[in-house]
Design an enzyme around this catalytic site. Structure first.
Site, PDB file in Angstrom:
ATOM      1  N   GLY A  16      73.947 -13.271  87.299  1.00 21.84           N
ATOM      2  CA  GLY A  16      74.669 -13.680  86.101  1.00 21.84           C
ATOM      3  C   GLY A  16      75.180 -15.088  86.298  1.00 21.84           C
ATOM      4  CG  ASP A  36      73.474 -20.085  87.383  1.00 20.29           C
ATOM      5  OD1 ASP A  36      73.657 -20.634  86.279  1.00 20.29           O
ATOM      6  OD2 ASP A  36      72.909 -18.982  87.517  1.00 20.29           O
ATOM      7  CE1 TYR A  66      68.952 -11.521  82.106  1.00 17.27           C
ATOM      8  CE2 TYR A  66      66.826 -12.026  81.097  1.00 17.27           C
ATOM      9  CZ  TYR A  66      67.874 -12.376  81.930  1.00 17.27           C
ATOM     10  OH  TYR A  66      67.841 -13.584  82.581  1.00 17.27           O
ATOM     11  CG  ASP A 101      69.676 -14.251  90.725  1.00 18.58           C
ATOM     12  OD1 ASP A 101      68.487 -14.198  91.081  1.00 18.58           O
ATOM     13  OD2 ASP A 101      70.117 -13.705  89.710  1.00 18.58           O
TER      14      ASP A 101
END
Length: 341
Positions: free
Chosen positions: A38, A261, A106, A297
């Site tokens: 996320g 990110d 998702y 991630d």
């Protein structure tokens, strides 16, 4: 958690991530490896790893996956300030190996995070974190998942004016979240931000413009624009016309998910630490490169002394630096041991 003063707050959804063991096709996999992802959660974890006291604000289901997210972020040094919803679930996505990295599936519709509203920001722990924060970071994903009628963004903007933190927004364009919907709330959020991070390609897809001049005309005079041009360079463009650009590092890419990110976290950590434009962009590239060279991630950033050498190295040394799963190879680092993460 949340009793200490934090310097950064990240606001947005976290999800449990499942990936087939051994990179097998999803339909053939008997075992899935679990992690947490996320956008804002990734940024929060990386900021904490970079030494910036950070809180993550959101909503989670009162379910085992909510416990997984809480435990994961807390173990990474993040103050978790999340409401727990007894009826709505924690979001989930599955990463399926694909030739270009991963295909994402998702399962987030109706998640606890989609019900974030203004009252989330006024809880005692969250209010305390926002009062001490120098920067608050969110993304277009947050705007995209919020249910109709949510006053979360309006309350966030009001608190920015009241408390004086800088608002950072990463475009994070996800077409599926905006299919058949008016993107005006997203555009309004970008125009209200103090820092906007976006890729030139996603800016063109989402907003119809991608050059610094076009983006300035479209988004107005408030935000500092941090524009990433594919894998080639990133530029910082201030409203007063000043600008800086830094080429990306050479990376042996394993998987691209989460690199944006990482860039945001590296950039924002340098921003709150008072580092100048070139150093901010370099640290963004450096943290992003580590994520690109990893299967997950997120990835642990280089040690502080390694970052300091690379942020202060010459342009030639920067250009000669290469990042891989084995570490960092750079003439700015005196010994191989200094390059290990």
């Amino acid at each position: 958690m949340g009793s200490r003063e934090v310097r950064a707050v990240c606001l947005g959804e976290a999800m449990v991530v499942l990936r087939p063991e051994g990179d097998r096709p999803l339909a053939e996999a008997a075992t899935l490896r679990r992690s947490v992802g996320g956008a804002e959660a990734n940024v929060a974890g990386a900021l904490a790893a970079l030494g910036v006291p950070t809180a993550w604000v959101s909503r989670l289901g009162r379910d085992p996956f909510g416990d997984v997210v809480t435990d994961d972020l807390a173990a990474r040094g993040v103050d978790v300030l999340a409401e727990r919803d007894p009826e709505r679930p924690t979001g989930l996505y599955v990463k399926e190996p694909a030739p270009d990295g991963s295909r994402m599936h998702y399962y987030r519709a109706g998640s606890a995070a989609a019900a974030m509203d203004a009252d989330l920001l006024d809880g005692p722990g969250v209010a305390q974190a926002l009062a001490s924060a120098e920067v608050v970071h969110t993304s277009g994903i947050t705007a995209g998942i919020l249910e109709e009628g949510s006053a979360l963004v309006a309350r966030l903007l009001a608190l920015r004016e009241e408390l004086g933190f800088r608002l950072s927004v990463d475009l994070n364009w996800r077409p599926a979240l905006w299919a058949g919907r008016d993107v005006a709330p997203l555009v309004d959020l970008l125009r209200a931000a103090d820092v906007v991070l976006l890729g030139a390609d996603e800016a063109r897809a989402a907003l119809g413009v991608d050059t610094p001049h076009e983006l300035r005309g479209f988004l107005g005079d408030r935000p500092r624009l941090v524009i990433k041009a594919d894998s080639h360079a990133a530029g910082e463009h201030d409203p007063d016309g000043s600008a800086a650009e830094v080429p990306a590092l050479r990376v042996d890419v394993v998987e691209p998910v989460g690199a944006g990110d990482g860039f945001a976290a590296g950039y924002l950590a340098a921003l709150v630490d008072g580092i100048g434009p070139v150093g901010r962009l370099r640290q963004g590239h450096l943290v992003a490169a580590g994520v690109l060279a990893a299967t997950g991630d997120h990835a642990d950033p280089p040690a502080a002394d390694v970052r300091a050498r690379l942020l202060g190295c010459s342009d030639d040394e920067w250009a000669a630096t290469r990042v891989s799963a084995a570490g960092i190879d750079s003439p700015a680092l005196e010994t191989p041991a200094e390059a290990s993460r």
